[in-house]
Design a protein around this motif. Structure first.
Motif, mmCIF file in Angstrom:
data_model
loop_
_atom_site.group_PDB
_atom_site.id
_atom_site.type_symbol
_atom_site.label_atom_id
_atom_site.label_comp_id
_atom_site.label_asym_id
_atom_site.label_seq_id
_atom_site.Cartn_x
_atom_site.Cartn_y
_atom_site.Cartn_z
ATOM 1 N N LEU A 171 -10.268 49.116 20.279
ATOM 2 C CA LEU A 171 -9.706 49.233 21.612
ATOM 3 C C LEU A 171 -9.760 50.683 22.075
ATOM 4 O O LEU A 171 -9.476 51.595 21.293
ATOM 5 C CB LEU A 171 -8.246 48.779 21.614
ATOM 6 C CG LEU A 171 -7.981 47.269 21.559
ATOM 7 C CD1 LEU A 171 -6.543 47.015 21.151
ATOM 8 C CD2 LEU A 171 -8.277 46.617 22.900
ATOM 9 N N TYR A 173 -8.337 53.002 25.415
ATOM 10 C CA TYR A 173 -7.584 53.072 26.664
ATOM 11 C C TYR A 173 -7.641 54.483 27.231
ATOM 12 O O TYR A 173 -7.599 55.464 26.483
ATOM 13 C CB TYR A 173 -6.109 52.714 26.433
ATOM 14 C CG TYR A 173 -5.847 51.280 26.056
ATOM 15 C CD1 TYR A 173 -5.711 50.311 27.036
ATOM 16 C CD2 TYR A 173 -5.731 50.900 24.719
ATOM 17 C CE1 TYR A 173 -5.460 48.986 26.688
ATOM 18 C CE2 TYR A 173 -5.474 49.594 24.371
ATOM 19 C CZ TYR A 173 -5.340 48.639 25.356
ATOM 20 O OH TYR A 173 -5.103 47.328 25.012
ATOM 21 N N GLU A 176 -3.700 54.075 29.931
ATOM 22 C CA GLU A 176 -3.259 52.687 29.747
ATOM 23 C C GLU A 176 -4.254 51.667 30.284
ATOM 24 O O GLU A 176 -3.951 50.474 30.359
ATOM 25 C CB GLU A 176 -1.888 52.438 30.387
ATOM 26 C CG GLU A 176 -0.745 53.173 29.733
ATOM 27 C CD GLU A 176 0.607 52.710 30.261
ATOM 28 O OE1 GLU A 176 1.195 51.790 29.669
ATOM 29 O OE2 GLU A 176 1.041 53.281 31.275
ATOM 30 N N GLU A 178 -7.868 49.764 29.878
ATOM 31 C CA GLU A 178 -8.904 49.485 28.882
ATOM 32 C C GLU A 178 -10.283 49.778 29.459
ATOM 33 O O GLU A 178 -10.589 49.405 30.598
ATOM 34 C CB GLU A 178 -8.834 48.025 28.426
ATOM 35 C CG GLU A 178 -9.795 47.706 27.291
ATOM 36 C CD GLU A 178 -9.634 46.301 26.752
ATOM 37 O OE1 GLU A 178 -10.413 45.924 25.850
ATOM 38 O OE2 GLU A 178 -8.735 45.572 27.228
ATOM 39 N N TYR A 180 -14.687 49.835 28.674
ATOM 40 C CA TYR A 180 -15.669 48.988 28.004
ATOM 41 C C TYR A 180 -16.941 49.770 27.694
ATOM 42 O O TYR A 180 -17.236 50.787 28.316
ATOM 43 C CB TYR A 180 -16.029 47.785 28.891
ATOM 44 C CG TYR A 180 -14.842 46.939 29.294
ATOM 45 C CD1 TYR A 180 -14.412 45.883 28.501
ATOM 46 C CD2 TYR A 180 -14.148 47.202 30.468
ATOM 47 C CE1 TYR A 180 -13.336 45.104 28.869
ATOM 48 C CE2 TYR A 180 -13.059 46.434 30.856
ATOM 49 C CZ TYR A 180 -12.653 45.380 30.042
ATOM 50 O OH TYR A 180 -11.579 44.625 30.411
ATOM 51 N N TYR A 215 -0.476 47.081 22.274
ATOM 52 C CA TYR A 215 -1.910 47.287 22.411
ATOM 53 C C TYR A 215 -2.631 45.941 22.369
ATOM 54 O O TYR A 215 -2.099 44.942 21.884
ATOM 55 C CB TYR A 215 -2.422 48.212 21.310
ATOM 56 C CG TYR A 215 -1.903 49.626 21.423
ATOM 57 C CD1 TYR A 215 -2.222 50.413 22.519
ATOM 58 C CD2 TYR A 215 -1.076 50.173 20.450
ATOM 59 C CE1 TYR A 215 -1.744 51.710 22.645
ATOM 60 C CE2 TYR A 215 -0.593 51.469 20.563
ATOM 61 C CZ TYR A 215 -0.931 52.228 21.667
ATOM 62 O OH TYR A 215 -0.451 53.514 21.784
ATOM 63 N N GLY A 216 -3.868 45.928 22.829
ATOM 64 C CA GLY A 216 -4.584 44.688 23.096
ATOM 65 C C GLY A 216 -5.057 43.932 21.879
ATOM 66 O O GLY A 216 -4.627 44.160 20.752
ATOM 67 N N LYS A 218 -7.797 43.357 19.615
ATOM 68 C CA LYS A 218 -8.973 43.672 18.816
ATOM 69 C C LYS A 218 -8.503 43.796 17.363
ATOM 70 O O LYS A 218 -7.314 43.984 17.088
ATOM 71 C CB LYS A 218 -9.620 44.979 19.270
ATOM 72 C CG LYS A 218 -10.282 44.906 20.655
ATOM 73 C CD LYS A 218 -11.536 44.056 20.644
ATOM 74 C CE LYS A 218 -12.212 44.018 22.007
ATOM 75 N NZ LYS A 218 -12.912 45.266 22.327
ATOM 76 N N VAL A 222 -7.199 51.351 17.597
ATOM 77 C CA VAL A 222 -6.892 51.631 19.002
ATOM 78 C C VAL A 222 -6.965 53.140 19.227
ATOM 79 O O VAL A 222 -6.462 53.929 18.430
ATOM 80 C CB VAL A 222 -5.508 51.071 19.402
ATOM 81 C CG1 VAL A 222 -4.402 51.665 18.544
ATOM 82 C CG2 VAL A 222 -5.233 51.344 20.875
ATOM 83 N N ASP A 224 -6.011 55.754 22.203
ATOM 84 C CA ASP A 224 -5.209 55.825 23.423
ATOM 85 C C ASP A 224 -5.302 57.243 23.986
ATOM 86 O O ASP A 224 -4.795 58.189 23.388
ATOM 87 C CB ASP A 224 -3.760 55.462 23.094
ATOM 88 C CG ASP A 224 -2.919 55.273 24.347
ATOM 89 O OD1 ASP A 224 -3.486 55.351 25.456
ATOM 90 O OD2 ASP A 224 -1.704 55.047 24.209
#
Length: 825
Positions: A171, A173, A176, A178, A180, A215-216, A218, A222, A224
């Motif tokens: 992930l 960010y 905050e 996300e 790609y 957090y998302g 995955k 992560v 951040d």
């Protein structure tokens, strides 16, 4: 060899002439505001005999000694005093903004380390470390690759894998939001620039596993990142043989508006020209990012983050020769190319974020974002190869050339791949503090709409000594030249598909944090859960099922009442990875809408120990982890292209130990040494456990910063990475259970020297031209210092004469020199 010895000697001398620094300085700067958020003029900022005064905008700047406690006193005739205590590193520039009140005096002790991040198992990285780190691919990722548990064998890629995961399992960010990665990128040299513009960064946090429910979804890690909100006008620029960048930031007179914008340009010609394949090729990449903030009052804040990037990759290979074999039997692969490749990756990204603070205990955030990528891969490349013996006779006119061909053949690669993807996100979040902030509740809900339009036309034909080779899955008798072949003539690889897919996602989380005590021991507890629901639809899809996963997670951190500053942490939880489009598409390009979310259960036990050695701060972090994985979507990995089987037919595990020692090995500069051991295996269809494509057993990483005491203007930055070899020495189409070969170990050293012209600006007269610069530096970098030949994949060719197959390494970049100029106003 002589060059290697010379460079090693140069590095050795640099280390030995660098010693402990004395009397180095640092700088504190910022803006002083009153309770109405207005700048305060004529505030006296003093330390002993040194004094600075704020201007009309409230800005001040003062030089202070480094490596010792410094007490700054802010005084004003109509406002109460403020006292702040600092301890800074040599050359450090700290932004410290002050709000002065008419009521009570304030005492502030500035703490550099964040205890909250520490108990959550989050590693914080200083933005300045990233900017100065010498790396072929600059950015946050280059520093992450020196951490234990984080591996990457491609210096031209921003991709990395963490604790047995792959590039798609991380992930990222920014504010905050996300972000790609492109979908079609096949090799690292096509990537260009990482999304993150390091000149705009304020804070970087990283967790390699066991992260929180907020957090998302995955399975691995992560990252951040927070971009800074400008407090004054500033311009930063950099130019080098590899491109350049310029970043400007400013703030309005009423302090309500602020903006920071960065433009980057990258030219990888130096690295491309250092590779074995001779090309007509100049890869260029460019992007523009901006972050605009508006704060009408203390309760509301609005921001916009925008990014536009364009990568053009026009590639025309000419020739290649790779020497391998032994001293007694040297062999070379010689290839002559015809054709070209034209790729284009264009992305647009925009996000709005609104923050509303109802009061000090209730904060709400609304985030919406749009990501649009248009990607094109067009190539027709014909390669004729000769495999033969190399002339090693010194003095021969054909020295180093192939004199006898053992095998000949050709290969034709064709592709017309187009992808257009649009991602739309809308999210609302809340944070609430209860009982004098002893408890914190976080929650959030998010909707995502993904629209993908994809066309794949890709095939490969291989001819060896005049015989067309069938793909491995074609089982038809072929004993040429003794009998004629009457079977079908088909491409060696052939993928053709057109997919128009929509994916609707609903996700959310709830999380609780608290701090309590057990006797005299401090205990932090974090518990929460996530849910994720998704449905795949599109042309030709009629059997798609809506799927939902729930991921509970918890963290416990204990700080014993000991003389030693230690924190013990345990984290456990479920981590699901609902499939993105690429994970739904199988080897033949066909979409399977019912691919399940891969599931991983993390167990992380860690110890965080702060101590002092030679009166300087150090930290030792040790983490042991175990991950068990089910519904694994197996894949093949070639360079940076991942192709999934879209089947959920495997189970896997990963376990290991990560250790990282960081601190001031040299006073005032942070460096670290990391060591990691990991083992990860998978079991496909109960055939038994074998190494996963990311099974990299040993990892050693060093990031070292230094400076010369007698010449404090001169800085040194060293980046060393050693990884044991990855699986992947066999062809991507081969059965992994039959071929379990590995690539050679990865070894790389990058070093940078920087001469800071503004080091003693505080001693210069006010009219001196260098006074205009906050920083002005000239740098010299050597990438791949010892010229190690690191391989990313193997090219497989066939020798009809001996009926053997040879795996010829595809080497990455060799030694490259770079000069750069950095300036900040």
């Amino acid at each position: 060899m002589r060059t290697n010895k010379f460079l090693f000697t140069l590095l050795f001398l640099a280390f030995n002439c660098i010693a402990l620094a004395q009397n180095a300085s640092a700088k504190v700067a910022g803006v002083v505001l009153d309770e109405n958020n207005k700048p305060v003029e004529n505030v006296s900022v003093s330390y002993q005999t040194k004094t600075a005064t704020t201007d009309k905008t409230g800005f001040y700047e003062i030089n202070v000694p480094a490596n010792q406690k410094v007490v700054l006193v802010f005084t004003h005739k109509s406002l109460r005093n403020i006292t702040a205590t600092f301890q800074l590193k040599p050359g450090e520039n700290l932004e410290w903004h002050v709000v002065m009140s008419e009521k009570a005096e304030q005492l502030s002790d500035v703490v550099i380390t964040s205890s909250r991040r520490r108990v959550q198992g989050i590693t914080s990285i200083e933005p300045e470390t990233i900017r100065t780190n010498p790396s072929a691919m600059p950015g946050v990722e280059s520093v992450l690759k020196t951490f234990a548990g984080v591996n990457a064998n491609n210096e031209l890629s921003s991709g990395y894998n963490v604790r047995g995961g792959n590039y798609d399992e991380n992930l990222v960010y920014v504010n905050e939001i996300e972000v790609y990665r492109p979908f079609l990128v096949r090799s690292g040299q096509q990537e260009g620039l990482s999304f993150t513009n390091t000149d705009m960064v304020q804070k970087i946090d990283f967790s390699a596993g066991g992260f929180q429910a907020k957090y998302g979804d995955k399975m691995s890690s992560v990252l951040d990142i927070t971009y800074r909100i400008p407090k004054r006008y500033s311009i930063m620029a950099e130019a080098s043989f590899l491109g350049g960048s310029i970043t400007g930031e400013g703030i309005s007179k009423n302090k309500k508006w602020s903006a920071i914008t960065g433009i980057r340009y990258r030219d990888n010609s130096l690295f491309v020209n250092s590779q074995e394949t001779q090309t007509n090729f100049r890869p260029t990449f460019m992007d523009v990012q901006t972050n605009v903030n508006f704060s009408p009052n203390k309760r509301w804040q609005f921001s916009f983050l925008g990014n536009a990037s364009q990568n053009r990759y026009n590639y025309q290979p000419l020739t290649r020769q790779t020497n391998f074999g032994t001293i007694d039997e040297p062999i070379a692969l010689q290839i002559f190319y015809d054709g070209q490749e034209k790729d284009r990756y264009q992305t647009l990204f925009g996000a709005f974020k609104t923050t509303f603070a109802k009061d000090d205990n209730n904060i709400f955030r609304f985030i919406s974002s749009v990501y649009h990528t248009q990607e094109q891969e067009y190539f027709d490349i014909f390669a004729a190869y000769f495999l033969g013996e190399v002339d090693t006779n010194i003095g021969s006119e054909t020295l180093g050339e192939v004199t006898f061909s053992q095998g000949v053949g050709s290969q034709l690669n064709h592709a017309r791949n187009d992808l257009d993807a649009l991602f739309i996100n809308a999210e609302v979040k809340g944070t609430h503090f209860i009982n004098n902030k002893k408890h914190q509740i976080d929650w959030g809900f998010k909707y995502t709409r993904e629209n993908i339009r994809d066309r794949i036309v890709e095939w490969e034909v291989i001819d060896s000594a005049g015989f067309s080779l069938n793909p491995p899955q074609i089982d038809f008798p072929n004993d040429q030249p003794y009998n004629p072949y009457v079977g079908p003539l088909v491409p060696f690889q052939n993928v053709r598909a057109t997919n128009f897919i929509d994916i609707d996602r609903f996700s959310g989380f709830a999380q609780w944090n608290t701090k309590t005590e057990i006797g005299n021991h401090q205990l932090w507890i974090t518990a929460g859960a996530r849910f994720h629901n998704w449905t795949v639809s599109g042309d030709g899809i009629s059997n798609a099922k809506s799927q939902t996963v729930i991921s509970p997670r918890a963290q416990f951190a204990l700080k014993p009442d000991w003389d030693k500053d230690m924190i013990f942490r345990f984290a456990a939880g479920f981590y699901h990875q609902p499939p993105l489009y690429r994970e739904l598409r199988d080897m033949n390009g066909v979409v399977n809408p019912n691919v399940k979310a891969q599931q991983s259960i993390h167990f992380v036990l860690s110890n965080d120990y702060n101590f002092k050695m030679a009166k300087r701060p150090f930290k030792l972090v040790t983490e042991a982890y175990y991950k068990t994985m089910t519904d694994v979507n197996t894949y093949t990995l070639e360079n940076v292209r991942i192709r999934y089987r879209a089947n959920n037919e495997a189970e896997a595990y990963a376990y290991g130990l990560d250790m990282r020692l960081n601190g001031e090995f040299v006073p005032g500069t942070e460096s670290w040494l990391s060591f990691g051991y990991m083992k990860t295996e998978e079991n496909q269809n109960n055939r038994g456990f074998i190494a996963r494509p990311t099974d990299q057993r040993l990892k050693v990483g060093i990031l070292f910063q230094d400076y010369m005491p007698n010449l404090p203007n001169m800085k040194l930055y060293l980046n060393l990475v050693y990884n044991t070899g990855l699986p992947g020495g066999s062809p991507s189409y081969a059965d992994a259970y039959t071929y379990q070969t590995r690539l050679r170990d990865y070894r790389r050293a990058d070093v940078g020297f920087s001469y800071v012209l503004t080091e003693k600006n505080n001693e210069r007269a006010n009219g001196h031209w260098l006074k205009k610069f906050e920083d002005l530096s000239i740098g010299f970098e050597i990438f791949n210092l010892f010229n190690n030949q690191n391989a990313i994949t193997n090219t497989w060719v066939r020798d009809v004469y001996t009926k053997n197959q040879y795996g010829i390494p595809n080497y990455m970049t060799t030694r490259v020199f770079n000069v750069k100029l950095t300036a900040k106003l």
